[in-house]
Design a protein around this motif. Structure first.
Motif, PDB file in Angstrom:
ATOM      1  N   LYS A 142      43.056 120.774 -39.376  1.00 18.84           N
ATOM      2  CA  LYS A 142      42.188 119.888 -38.595  1.00 18.84           C
ATOM      3  C   LYS A 142      42.459 119.981 -37.106  1.00 18.84           C
ATOM      4  N   ASP A 158      37.794 121.390 -45.378  1.00 15.50           N
ATOM      5  CA  ASP A 158      37.964 119.966 -45.666  1.00 15.50           C
ATOM      6  C   ASP A 158      36.780 119.474 -46.512  1.00 15.50           C
ATOM      7  N   SER A 159      37.050 118.620 -47.498  1.00 20.03           N
ATOM      8  CA  SER A 159      36.000 118.251 -48.456  1.00 20.03           C
ATOM      9  C   SER A 159      34.793 117.594 -47.774  1.00 20.03           C
ATOM     10  N   GLU A 160      35.058 116.755 -46.768  1.00 22.80           N
ATOM     11  CA  GLU A 160      33.952 116.059 -46.090  1.00 22.80           C
ATOM     12  C   GLU A 160      33.062 117.046 -45.328  1.00 22.80           C
ATOM     13  N   ASN A 201      43.137 109.903 -40.383  1.00 26.33           N
ATOM     14  CA  ASN A 201      42.532 111.092 -40.975  1.00 26.33           C
ATOM     15  C   ASN A 201      41.013 111.072 -40.823  1.00 26.33           C
ATOM     16  N   GLU A 230      38.677 113.602 -38.679  1.00 30.79           N
ATOM     17  CA  GLU A 230      37.536 114.282 -39.301  1.00 30.79           C
ATOM     18  C   GLU A 230      36.244 114.031 -38.524  1.00 30.79           C
TER      19      GLU A 230
HETATM   20 MG    MG Z   1      39.224 115.199 -45.837  1.00 28.93          MG
END
Ligand code: MG
Length: 382
Positions: free
Chosen positions: A124, A149-151, A216, A220
């Motif tokens: 990140k 990253d999942s998002e 976090n 993001e």
């Molecule tokens: Mg994430």
């Protein structure tokens, strides 16, 4: 066609999942480099299985062990941070998966992009700290970033086939972490053990604490800003405790697209490696009948001040997100060592953001000086 892949941080949670993805799509990838911080046993095991051309281990004591084991295997061993940067400067690969943890991951991303090598980005900090620099480098070299990253993977998947100008907003979802419902008056008593107990995702220690403070989600948000080039007021955060909807986009006509799946990082990792394809797997499927409910809540900025600080840093841009990130990283290490309280983390971040010397367009050298400054600032906090 076989693509040549370098995995930076192969012994961490993302790195290990990435190798499971490689197992799934074996013929498509040749692993060229693997790197680790200090887990020499696992690095050696991975090297013997995947037969990369070179490996790097940052910790110098572990370096000797890895060299002894792999020398006779005809696998090049590079030791130390210098070895990592040396590998990052080689362009004998098609794609780098950057799964390095923390600030240390920024420079390898910049080096790869400069060489025109595409980056599957899990780290990140690269975009949080050096977003504008990354953009400048990408404009010159044409190298691409594929979010891991999942998002961000969710948003990226939702955006496929859409016109950017039709997107009204991005809706980032977050689980709310382990302290979503804990009595706010007891936050100063939170222990590292309690904070390391995440309800849905299994991750490394640093990012698990970041989920507990919810910075976090703030990091993001900053990443989403750089990845998708969308104004900050058009990015929302929604708490979704089950971590099934990984994020959404809302279109100008009110239509909403979401990406769903079980919380399994292998899925976004594989998509970043095989984009635009969704390759077959035998991994766990989402079972809507078992799921029963998916719920949503407003993010609580009083409970999680770090999230608000991250939003604020994005409004200031320049060096502020970088300072926020470094101050948080070293505050988290001090918290894990029981040197400071959970509630000291936002205080430290706020102080560092306010006291640092702000610059509009930091270059790599400025960022490196800033890392040293912020690290010292955190160290001196009592
Ligand atoms: Mg994430």
């Amino acid at each position: 066609m076989t693509r040549k892949l370098s995995i930076l941080g192969s012994t961490g949670s993302i790195g290990q999942n990435a190798l499971k993805v490689v197992d799934n799509i074996q013929d498509d990838f040749q692993v060229i480099n693997l790197t680790a911080n200090s887990n020499h046993d696992l690095l050696i095991e991975q090297a013997l299985k995947y037969r990369p051309l070179a490996v790097n281990i940052v910790d110098s004591e572990s370096g000797q062990i890895v060299e002894d084991k792999l020398r006779k295997e005809d696998i090049e061993v590079l030791v130390g941070r210098e070895g990592l940067l040396e590998l990052a400067k080689r362009n004998d690969i098609d794609l780098v998966l950057n799964a390095l943890m923390g600030t240390a991951g920024m420079e390898p991303t910049l080096l790869a992009l400069e060489l025109g090598v595409d980056v599957a980005l899990s780290n990140k900090e690269s975009l949080v700290m050096a977003g504008s620099l990354v953009k400048q480098i990408q404009e010159k070299s044409g190298a691409k970033i594929f979010p891991v990253d999942s998002e961000h993977s969710a948003i990226w998947q939702c955006l496929q086939g859409e016109n950017k100008e039709d997107v009204q907003k991005i809706i980032l979802t977050g689980s709310g972490g382990p302290f979503r419902t804990r009595d706010i008056n007891t936050f100063a008593e939170i222990t590292p053990q309690e904070a390391l107990n995440h309800p849905n995702w299994e991750m490394g220690n640093k990012i698990t604490i970041d989920s507990a403070t919810m910075i976090n989600k703030g990091l993001e948000l900053i990443e989403a800003y750089w990845l998708f080039d969308i104004p900050i007021d058009h990015i929302d955060v929604v708490i979704h405790p089950q971590s099934i909807i990984h994020s959404m986009i809302e279109m100008k006509d009110g239509s909403v697209k979401a990406q769903l799946g079980v919380p399994d990082m292998k899925i976004p990792i594989q998509y970043a490696l095989t984009y635009p394809r969704h390759i077959e797997t035998d991994w766990e499927r989402l079972d809507f009948i078992k799921l029963k409910e998916i719920t949503f809540e407003m993010p609580d900025y009083e409970r999680f001040p770090c999230m608000g600080l991250a939003f604020e840093s994005l409004r200031q841009l320049g060096t502020t997100p970088a300072v926020l990130n470094v101050a948080n990283e070293f505050a988290v290490y001090r918290f894990l060592k029981n040197e400071i309280l959970f509630t000291d983390i936002p205080k430290i971040i706020k102080g560092a953001c306010e006291k640092h010397e702000w610059m509009e367009n930091p270059d790599l050298n400025d960022l490196q000086n800033l890392i040293i400054w912020a690290k010292d600032y955190v160290k001196s906090y009592n």
